[in-house]
Design an enzyme around this catalytic site. Structure first.
Site, mmCIF file in Angstrom:
data_model
loop_
_atom_site.group_PDB
_atom_site.id
_atom_site.type_symbol
_atom_site.label_atom_id
_atom_site.label_comp_id
_atom_site.label_asym_id
_atom_site.label_seq_id
_atom_site.Cartn_x
_atom_site.Cartn_y
_atom_site.Cartn_z
ATOM 1 N N ASN A 77 -8.041 0.929 7.593
ATOM 2 C CA ASN A 77 -6.937 0.607 8.489
ATOM 3 C C ASN A 77 -7.234 1.080 9.917
ATOM 4 O OD1 ASN A 77 -4.413 0.037 9.594
ATOM 5 N ND2 ASN A 77 -3.616 2.035 9.011
ATOM 6 N N THR A 78 -7.434 2.385 10.084
ATOM 7 C CA THR A 78 -7.550 2.967 11.436
ATOM 8 C C THR A 78 -8.613 2.251 12.283
ATOM 9 O OG1 THR A 78 -6.875 5.090 10.510
ATOM 10 C CG2 THR A 78 -7.906 5.142 12.680
ATOM 11 N N HIS A 123 -7.061 9.711 5.388
ATOM 12 C CA HIS A 123 -6.591 8.641 6.276
ATOM 13 C C HIS A 123 -6.753 9.056 7.735
ATOM 14 C CE1 HIS A 123 -3.945 7.702 2.629
ATOM 15 N NE2 HIS A 123 -4.724 6.642 2.775
ATOM 16 N N ASP A 148 0.854 -1.194 0.000
ATOM 17 C CA ASP A 148 0.000 0.000 0.000
ATOM 18 C C ASP A 148 0.891 1.246 0.000
ATOM 19 O OD1 ASP A 148 -2.482 1.244 0.056
ATOM 20 O OD2 ASP A 148 -2.532 1.358 2.246
ATOM 21 N N ASN A 194 -10.039 0.686 1.239
ATOM 22 C CA ASN A 194 -8.973 0.495 2.231
ATOM 23 C C ASN A 194 -9.447 0.965 3.603
ATOM 24 O OD1 ASN A 194 -7.556 -0.044 -0.099
ATOM 25 N ND2 ASN A 194 -5.783 1.162 0.472
ATOM 26 N N HIS A 247 -9.647 5.122 -0.625
ATOM 27 C CA HIS A 247 -8.779 5.082 0.558
ATOM 28 C C HIS A 247 -9.466 5.815 1.706
ATOM 29 C CE1 HIS A 247 -4.761 3.605 -0.932
ATOM 30 N NE2 HIS A 247 -5.497 3.612 -2.028
ATOM 31 N N GLY A 248 -8.930 5.640 2.926
ATOM 32 C CA GLY A 248 -9.493 6.363 4.073
ATOM 33 C C GLY A 248 -10.879 5.871 4.423
ATOM 34 N N GLY A 249 -11.079 4.556 4.415
ATOM 35 C CA GLY A 249 -12.407 3.968 4.644
ATOM 36 C C GLY A 249 -12.954 4.165 6.050
HETATM 37 P P1 13P Z 1 -7.967 4.660 7.176
HETATM 38 O O1 13P Z 1 -6.848 4.390 8.125
HETATM 39 O O2 13P Z 1 -8.502 6.048 7.288
HETATM 40 O O3 13P Z 1 -9.040 3.624 7.240
HETATM 41 O O4 13P Z 1 -7.347 4.580 5.707
HETATM 42 C C1 13P Z 1 -6.700 3.413 5.292
HETATM 43 C C2 13P Z 1 -6.088 3.577 3.958
HETATM 44 O O5 13P Z 1 -6.598 4.244 3.085
HETATM 45 C C3 13P Z 1 -4.806 2.893 3.732
HETATM 46 O O6 13P Z 1 -4.325 3.115 2.440
#
Ligand code: 13P
Length: 225
Positions: free
Chosen positions: A173-174, A121, A23, A171, A149-151
């Site tokens: 992550n957080t 993100h 990524d 995507n 991104h930034g889901g």
């Molecule tokens: P978040 O951490 O905001 O969910 O974004 C994840 C992301 O887009 C990783 O590329």
């Protein structure tokens, strides 16, 4: 090496395809190292460069990756951190320009595109504003899968609307990190004498699994691998 070992174990055991994906690969050299060590899929993020340079660098990555059968995701516009203190105008200036998206796709041969449409993100301060009009315009110009991104923190209804407009990969992550850490914290607070990592990592792993399970259902990916 350890990550690749874990991914290989998952590939042997899983009943669905497992892809080890880089990524936001920041430069060509890291991309090459990842391919060499067994990654299956690459994102090269040249979005911090001016358009012409993003096209040039992304093209170089695509040529090398396609030569060994690996797909490449590119990025255009800037996907900031949600916590970054930016004015509305500054955020708008980071949005993808549809004609530039068409050029990046046509001139580099990327297999998927992450266009900046207002997500970020990390944790949003207020409600995020996705620019669906932009997404629509890009969808008309670009015929490859789009990536959001930034889901984390995007309302479920907006996620579903984005999918309906052509987003094929999201995507997150957080949110996963959050639930994992919150669970470790809770377990350690309720059992202050606990010291064995296996005891508090187990519940955290179960919590992250539940979160991911819910995402799979929300995204409509259940039973579709
Ligand atoms: P978040 O951490 O905001 O969910 O974004 C994840 C992301 O887009 C990783 O590329």
């Amino acid at each position: 090496d350890y990550l690749i070992g874990m991914a290989n174990a998952a590939k042997m055991k899983a009943t669905v395809p497992v892809i080890l994906h880089l990524d936001h690969g920041p430069h060509f050299v890291l991309v090459m190292k990842c391919i060499r060590s067994g990654f299956d899929s690459i994102m090269y993020d040249g979005s911090h460069h001016p358009l012409e340079q993003n096209i040039q660098e992304t093209k170089r990555v695509v040529e090398a990756c396609h030569a060994v059968g690996i797909d490449v995701e590119g990025e255009l516009g800037r996907i900031a951190g949600a916590e970054d203190d930016l004015s509305v105008d500054e955020r708008e200036a980071m949005l993808v320009i549809p004609e530039e998206a068409r050029r990046l796709v046509d001139e580099t041969g990327i297999d998927a595109l992450a266009p900046a449409i207002g997500s970020a993100h990390g944790h949003y301060k207020g409600e995020p504003k996705l620019h669906f009009d932009r997404l629509n315009e890009i969808r008309d110009l670009v015929k490859i899968p789009l990536v959001l991104h930034g889901g984390t923190g995007i309302p479920d209804s907006d996620i579903q609307r984005a999918i309906a407009l052509g987003v094929a990969k999201i995507n997150v992550n957080t949110e996963n990190q959050d639930v994992f850490t919150r669970t470790v914290r809770e377990v350690l607070l309720t059992s202050p004498k606990m010291f064995d990592p296996r005891k508090y990592l187990g519940p955290a792993r179960a919590a992250i699994k539940e979160t991911i399970r819910a995402k799979i259902r929300l995204f409509g990916s259940h039973q579709r691998a």
